[in-house]
Design a protein around this motif. Structure first.
Motif, short mmCIF file in Angstrom:
data_model
loop_
_atom_site.label_atom_id
_atom_site.label_comp_id
_atom_site.label_asym_id
_atom_site.label_seq_id
_atom_site.Cartn_x
_atom_site.Cartn_y
_atom_site.Cartn_z
N PHE A 53 47.32 40.86 53.18
CA PHE A 53 46.08 41.43 52.48
C PHE A 53 44.97 40.52 52.52
O PHE A 53 43.97 40.89 52.57
CB PHE A 53 46.34 42.17 51.09
CG PHE A 53 47.24 43.24 51.27
CD1 PHE A 53 47.16 44.12 52.40
CD2 PHE A 53 47.84 43.80 50.02
CE1 PHE A 53 48.10 45.01 52.24
CE2 PHE A 53 48.75 44.74 50.02
CZ PHE A 53 48.86 45.50 51.12
N ASN A 54 45.27 39.24 52.54
CA ASN A 54 44.15 38.48 52.36
C ASN A 54 43.12 38.27 53.32
O ASN A 54 41.80 38.55 53.01
CB ASN A 54 44.71 36.83 52.58
CG ASN A 54 44.48 36.24 51.24
OD1 ASN A 54 44.01 36.55 50.40
ND2 ASN A 54 45.57 35.14 51.05
N PRO A 55 43.04 38.86 54.53
CA PRO A 55 42.09 38.76 55.57
C PRO A 55 41.25 39.94 54.96
O PRO A 55 39.94 39.74 55.27
CB PRO A 55 42.77 39.50 56.75
CG PRO A 55 44.13 38.98 56.84
CD PRO A 55 44.48 38.97 55.29
N ASP B 77 33.20 39.85 48.12
CA ASP B 77 32.40 38.88 47.46
C ASP B 77 32.58 38.33 45.97
O ASP B 77 32.55 37.24 45.53
CB ASP B 77 30.93 38.91 47.73
CG ASP B 77 30.60 39.03 49.25
OD1 ASP B 77 31.31 38.21 50.08
OD2 ASP B 77 29.65 39.93 49.70
N ASP B 78 32.88 39.70 45.26
CA ASP B 78 32.88 39.48 43.97
C ASP B 78 34.09 39.23 43.62
O ASP B 78 35.19 39.93 43.50
CB ASP B 78 32.46 40.97 43.25
CG ASP B 78 32.61 40.81 41.80
OD1 ASP B 78 33.09 39.98 41.19
OD2 ASP B 78 31.36 41.51 41.26
N GLU B 79 34.03 37.73 42.73
CA GLU B 79 35.66 37.37 42.51
C GLU B 79 36.19 38.05 41.49
O GLU B 79 37.55 38.37 41.67
CB GLU B 79 35.15 35.94 41.97
CG GLU B 79 36.32 35.45 41.32
CD GLU B 79 37.14 34.73 42.46
OE1 GLU B 79 36.69 34.28 43.52
OE2 GLU B 79 38.56 34.66 41.99
N ALA B 80 35.53 38.72 40.61
CA ALA B 80 36.08 39.63 39.70
C ALA B 80 36.94 40.74 40.34
O ALA B 80 38.08 41.03 39.82
CB ALA B 80 34.99 40.00 38.55
N GLN C 282 39.98 39.85 42.09
CA GLN C 282 41.27 39.54 41.21
C GLN C 282 41.58 41.06 40.63
O GLN C 282 43.06 40.96 40.50
CB GLN C 282 40.79 38.87 40.05
CG GLN C 282 40.35 37.30 40.24
CD GLN C 282 41.60 36.56 40.41
OE1 GLN C 282 42.91 36.94 40.23
NE2 GLN C 282 41.40 35.47 41.37
N GLU C 283 40.87 41.84 40.37
CA GLU C 283 41.14 43.02 39.81
C GLU C 283 42.29 43.95 40.78
O GLU C 283 43.17 44.39 40.58
CB GLU C 283 39.95 43.87 39.61
CG GLU C 283 40.30 45.25 38.92
CD GLU C 283 39.36 46.15 38.72
OE1 GLU C 283 37.96 45.80 38.94
OE2 GLU C 283 39.49 47.47 38.85
N ILE C 284 41.53 43.66 42.17
CA ILE C 284 42.63 44.42 43.11
C ILE C 284 43.91 43.62 43.45
O ILE C 284 44.95 44.33 43.47
CB ILE C 284 41.79 44.44 44.65
CG1 ILE C 284 40.63 45.40 44.36
CG2 ILE C 284 42.90 45.07 45.73
CD1 ILE C 284 39.54 45.17 45.41
N ASP C 285 43.80 42.54 43.38
CA ASP C 285 44.89 41.75 43.42
C ASP C 285 45.91 41.67 42.25
O ASP C 285 47.11 41.92 42.83
CB ASP C 285 44.45 40.12 43.41
CG ASP C 285 45.47 39.22 44.12
OD1 ASP C 285 46.33 39.55 45.09
OD2 ASP C 285 45.72 37.75 43.64
#
Ligand SMILES: Nc1ncnc2c1ncn2[C@@H]1O[C@H](COP(=O)(O)OP(=O)(O)O)[C@@H](O)[C@H]1O
Ligand SMILES: [Mg+2]
Lengths: 468, 254, 277
Positions: free
Chosen positions: C250-252, C258-261, C264-267
């Protein structure tokens, strides 16, 4: 020699009968009626169950509507369907009525005169009878049955009854139902267990039997561990006065058996070719399709392979060449129903001069088919910017153990490849046609030599005048 | 000595018809004469226009001749199509040979030979010759039936180019980095192929970065191309100098 | 219940495959929230659209000459909601669109994206991540229409499916006559993690122009065994290894957020689902 004669006489009698049928009475009716079906059935001397089958098919036909997908079929006048169903209109034509362009193509393909008249449907005899009979003798010794469908229906009634339209039931679609109601002619092949038929069998019957080439039915059964190569049609344009072809091909490939089914189809350019082909493959069995579509005005042709036994395999190689006035919608479908089944679909389509080529496919992996493997590769070549090329594959996969890959490309001949060939002294026109021939080479190499040569000639004829 | 190739003040631009940007001049006036029996070498850094020169001689449609003249055996080439130039006896070994699916190596060479000679080539005799040439280049016979360069390694593609050169017997062979990316043994094989090909009646124009291929050949003349111009010319001694010192010492020559 | 056709593929195929149209509850389509955006010529914009509540969202965008837009659309609906969303974009000359779409939420959703590369040399890069688990149903219909010359369209799709989830992804590259020297590329990679999944893909390529280059590829399969083996040989448990491989897959798309938060949430959202598997 005596045997041959009997056969030819049979054919002649059939012809004679047909010539004496009063056709005007068909024309006066608009819809396809039970009476017409009964009449067809009676003339064919069908067993009762076949008449029943035809009548049921007629019912289904009347219930179903035309497909709501695929090429436009509005040119087919379904109210006048009976005019398409007239038995053997092609036999009533004369050589003079055969369009010039078709005659010309015959000549350029180097097809002998006797064969030309036969292909055009105006001649009754075809030299291959002789060939056929010498093959026949050899096959009989091995227990192989190879005959026309009408004969099979009477002489091998049980086998036919067990298989006929079991794979393609009339309710499948409107034209399957129509076929069930009015089918006529076609080939029947039965290869007993363990027998390997060494030479390819060809469908001579198509050319001769009454109504053949329009609603013909092909039924092939290859028993356990047996093998066969069957060749349908040839690359000369087949000319019919009537313009609907709704044939049906059913192939039963049993455990460990192998069947190769090759077609080079070149119907005349007035034909609506709505053909249904399906194979069912048992454990460790193999079906190989080699399919070339060059002719017809509109085609809908998607040979389907049902991989029913474990480890069953399907190889599909197809070429479609759509030129001016043609809408060729072709492809394949594969249904994986057992573990470790595998399929390979490889197709090439070419479109030019306003032709429309569509590749359509379906790969279905059911829950019962873990470890199914399927790879699809389709390449499309467009030779100008007034043509169309569409690719519409669908994959429907259940389970987590399937390995499915699909790749498609679309584009035109690369300028760099032309430059390379020209730098070797090949003229621009020749370079283009070399590349196109190279493009269809994957299928050419799967064909017996004489067919490969004919197909190349066909490609050359198609390319003439459009290059450079 | 008979003049084979005669290039005077050749200017070449890249014709990108779709681009709004004006076309780019790549060769800015090249003079080059090659006589029968000679071997010429063109050296130059990447991007200096060496391949462009080859493509222009061969008549690649992308490269437009903006000025100067290009003659072969006294005849103007500029109006001739690529295949007509090939039929006159010019051969190009491509820096990156095309992959052409569906056309076998044998079919390719036989078709080309028929086109170039204008004769019908008899299969049996042709096969024999092809086999011999392939053996010479240490190519497996089975490659004759493979599709042109499809799935070939870099080295195999280059050998396939030399194979075509041996079979077609051109008057002028243009070799564009035919030795690049080859291992020592393969360079030896290619070099042997060129040596076998070369005689009093033909000529070679060789682009290379690797002087090894030149060891066994009697180089007549060396041209150094930089930024679309020939900045130095000389005998084989120039090769050694550049080999040792690089192109640096020539920068001032512009 | 009352159903209505929400989207259709540009060219129909066999009905039995069930991919010709996306049918949704009529109720869902009654009221839509529309967002109309025009990016002025030569401007560069970034936009974020988040779906977290039951809704039918429509985003209409026109990207002016030489302008560019990065649109990130995250669908993070609760598990018990149904959802539909729609994006329509028209790109003028030399305009650029980067669309990053994530579809990980909702019980059942349908989305359609229609991108028209109208102006010469316009370009659209679309990256989509979808993830399905439980008995969720995912329906997506993306169309890239090439009209202008030298237009470029890329559609990269990364999916993960587990549980009894059902998914249809339709991706169309449609080269209209006149779209000379256009280039289109479509790729869908699906990783399937459980046997109850039904995964349908329809990669369509339509062309009325010869001077184009079109490619599409789909691969669907279970997680790469070699990779798993490699990770397990480094001491990871099968579950940990699977998680890691899927994350990598999923990384690509994730790294384009852009939004780090949010990333993280999706991850962690995906991680959590994997945990529960
Ligand atoms: N087809 C082309 N289109 C645009 N630029 C080109 C093309 N071919 C060559 N060039 C440019 O011309 C210059 C010379 O290229 P080339 O002849 O390939 O150099 P060399 O062979 O010496 O490495 C380079 O700057 C290259 O980028
Ligand atoms: Mg170069």
């Amino acid at each position: 020699m005596a045997q041959e004669k009997t056969y030819i006489e049979d054919i002649e009698r059939t012809l004679y009968d047909i010539k004496n049928v009063d056709k005007s009475k068909y024309k006066s009716q608009s819809g396809l009626t039970e009476d017409i079906i009964r009449d067809i059935s009676a003339r064919k001397n069908d067993p009762d169950w076949m008449l029943e089958f035809r009548l049921k098919s007629l019912e289904v036909y009347n219930q179903l509507s035309l497909p709501n997908w695929g090429p436009d079929l509005s040119e087919l006048n379904m109210d006048e369907i009976v005019t398409y169903v007239q038995p053997d209109a092609k036999m009533t034509g004369s050589w003079d009525e055969v369009p010039e362009d078709i005659k010309e193509t015959f000549d350029r393909l180097g097809i002998p005169e006797a064969e030309q008249t036969s292909l055009a449907g105006v001649g009754a005899q075809y030299d291959s009878e002789v060939v056929y009979h010498s093959i026949q003798e050899d096959l009989v010794k091995q227990g192989v049955i190879y005959t026309d469908m009408e004969t099979a229906l009477h002489e091998h009634e049980e086998i036919v009854r067990d298989h006929f339209m079991k794979l393609v039931p009339p309710k499948d679609h409107k034209f399957a139902a129509l076929h069930g109601a009015v089918w006529s002619g076609g080939s029947f092949v039965y290869v007993p267990e363990g027998v390997h038929v060494e030479i390819p069998l060809q469908s001579y019957f198509r050319l001769n039997a009454a109504g053949a080439g329009q609603f013909e039915h092909t039924l092939i059964i290859v028993e356990k561990n047996a093998s066969l190569h069957f060749i349908e049609g040839c690359s000369a344009p087949k000319y019919n006065v009537t313009n609907l072809h709704a044939g049906c091909v059913e192939l039963f490939v049993n455990d460990g058996a192998r069947l190769r089914y090759s077609t080079i189809e070149n119907w005349s350019r007035n034909m609506m070719n709505l053909n249904t082909k399906r194979a069912v493959v048992g454990k460790d069995g193999v079906i190989e399709w080699v399919s070339g579509s060059f002719g017809s005005h509109v085609s809908m042709l998607y040979p389907c392979s049902v991989l029913k036994g474990e480890n069953a395999k399907c190889e599909f190689t197809g070429v479609t060449f759509a030129s001016k006035g043609q809408n060729l919608d072709t492809g394949a479908s594969v249904i994986h129903c057992a573990p470790h089944t595998s399929a390979n679909i490889s197709t090439r389509t070419i479109s030019k001069a306003g032709g429309k080529a569509t590749y359509r496919s379906a790969v279905k992996v059911t829950k019962n088919a873990p470890y199914a493997k399927c790879s699809v590769n389709c390449e499309s070549l467009m030779l100008d910017d007034i043509s169309r090329s569409d690719t519409l594959p669908t994959m429907d996969i259940e389970g987590d153990e399937a390995d499915i890959g699909h790749e498609a490309t679309i584009g035109r001949i690369s300028d760099e490849a032309i430059f390379y060939l020209m730098s070797r002294g090949v003229s621009e026109d020749e370079a283009r046609s070399m590349i196109v021939r190279g493009f269809v080479e994957p299928i050419a190499k799967e064909l017996p030599l004489e067919y490969a040569v004919e197909m190349n000639n066909l490609v050359n004829i198609e390319l003439e005048g459009t290059m450079g | 000595m008979e003049k084979l190739l005669n290039i005077k003040n050749l200017q070449v631009t890249v014709a990108d018809k779709e681009a709004e940007d004006t076309s780019k001049e790549i060769l800015k006036g090249i003079d080059l004469q090659v006589n029968k029996g000679e071997i010429h070498v063109v050296l130059g850094p990447n991007g200096s226009g060496k391949s462009t020169l080859m493509n222009a001689i061969m008549g690649h449609p992308k490269y437009e001749i903006a000025g100067g003249s290009l003659e072969f055996e006294g005849e103007d080439l500029t109006e001739l199509k690529t295949f007509e130039r090939a039929r006159k006896g010019i051969f190009l070994s491509f820096q990156t040979p095309e992959e052409i699916p569906g056309i076998t190596v044998e079919n390719m060479i036989r078709t080309a030979k028929q086109a170039v000679t204008g004769e019908n080539i008899k299969v049996v005799k042709f096969r024999k010759e092809l086999k011999a040439a392939m053996k010479e280049l240490q190519m497996d016979e089975s490659y004759a039936q493979r599709y042109m360069n499809v799935g070939f390694s870099g080295g195999e593609k280059k050998r396939n180019e030399i194979l075509q050169m041996l079979m077609l017997q051109p008057k002028l062979a243009l070799l564009d980095e035919t030795d690049s990316g080859l291992d020592v043994d393969a360079i030896q094989i290619v070099s042997n192929g060129v040596k076998k090909f070369h005689n009093e009646d033909n000529a070679c124009l060789i682009i290379t970065h690797n002087t090894r291929i030149l060891k066994q050949l009697n180089v007549d003349k060396v041209h150094v191309l930089m930024q679309g111009k020939i900045v130095a010319e000389g005998g084989p001694e120039l090769i050694e100098k550049i080999d040792k010192e690089g192109f640096g010492f020539l920068q001032g020559a512009e | 219940m009352n159903k209505e056709i929400f989207s259709e593929i540009p060219m129909r195929t066999w009905n039995w495959l069930g991919v010709n149209e996306a049918v949704v509850d009529k109720d869902l389509l009654v009221e839509s929230q529309n967002l109309d955006i025009k990016i002025e010529a030569d401007h560069q914009e970034k936009m974020l659209v988040e779906y977290r509540k039951e809704s039918y969202g429509i985003v209409n965008i026109n990207i002016g000459e030489n302008a560019s837009l990065k649109l990130t659309q995250l669908q993070l609906m609760p598990q018990d909601c149904d959802h539909v969303n729609e994006i329509n974009v028209v790109l003028e000359k030399k305009a650029r669109l980067q669309l990053v779409a994530v579809e990980t939420g909702a019980k059942s959703f349908a989305s359609k994206v229609n991108i028209i590369l109208k102006g010469d040399k316009s370009q659209a890069d679309v990256s989509l991540l979808y993830f399905g688990d439980g008995d969720r149903s995912l329906d997506m219909n993306y169309v890239l229409e090439f009209q202008g010359r030298k237009t470029v369209g890329n559609l990269e799709v990364y999916g993960g499916l587990m549980g009894e989830s059902q998914k249809i992804f339709r991706g169309t590259l449609d080269f209209k006559q006149g779209s000379k020297q256009a280039k289109g590329y479509e790729k869908e990679n699906v990783v399937v993690l459980s046997s109850g999944v039904r995964n349908r893909s329809v990669p369509i390529m339509l062309s009325g122009e010869d001077d184009v280059v079109g490619n599409h590829a789909v691969s669907s399969g279970k997680i790469n065994e070699d990779k798993l083996h490699y990770l397990m040989s480094r001491g990871l448990s099968p579950a940990e290894a699977r998680k890691l491989v899927l994350e990598a897959a999923f990384n690509p798309v994730l790294e384009l957020i852009d939004d780090e938060a949010l990333r993280q949430e999706i991850d962690s959202y995906i991680k959590e689902r994997l945990e529960n598997e």
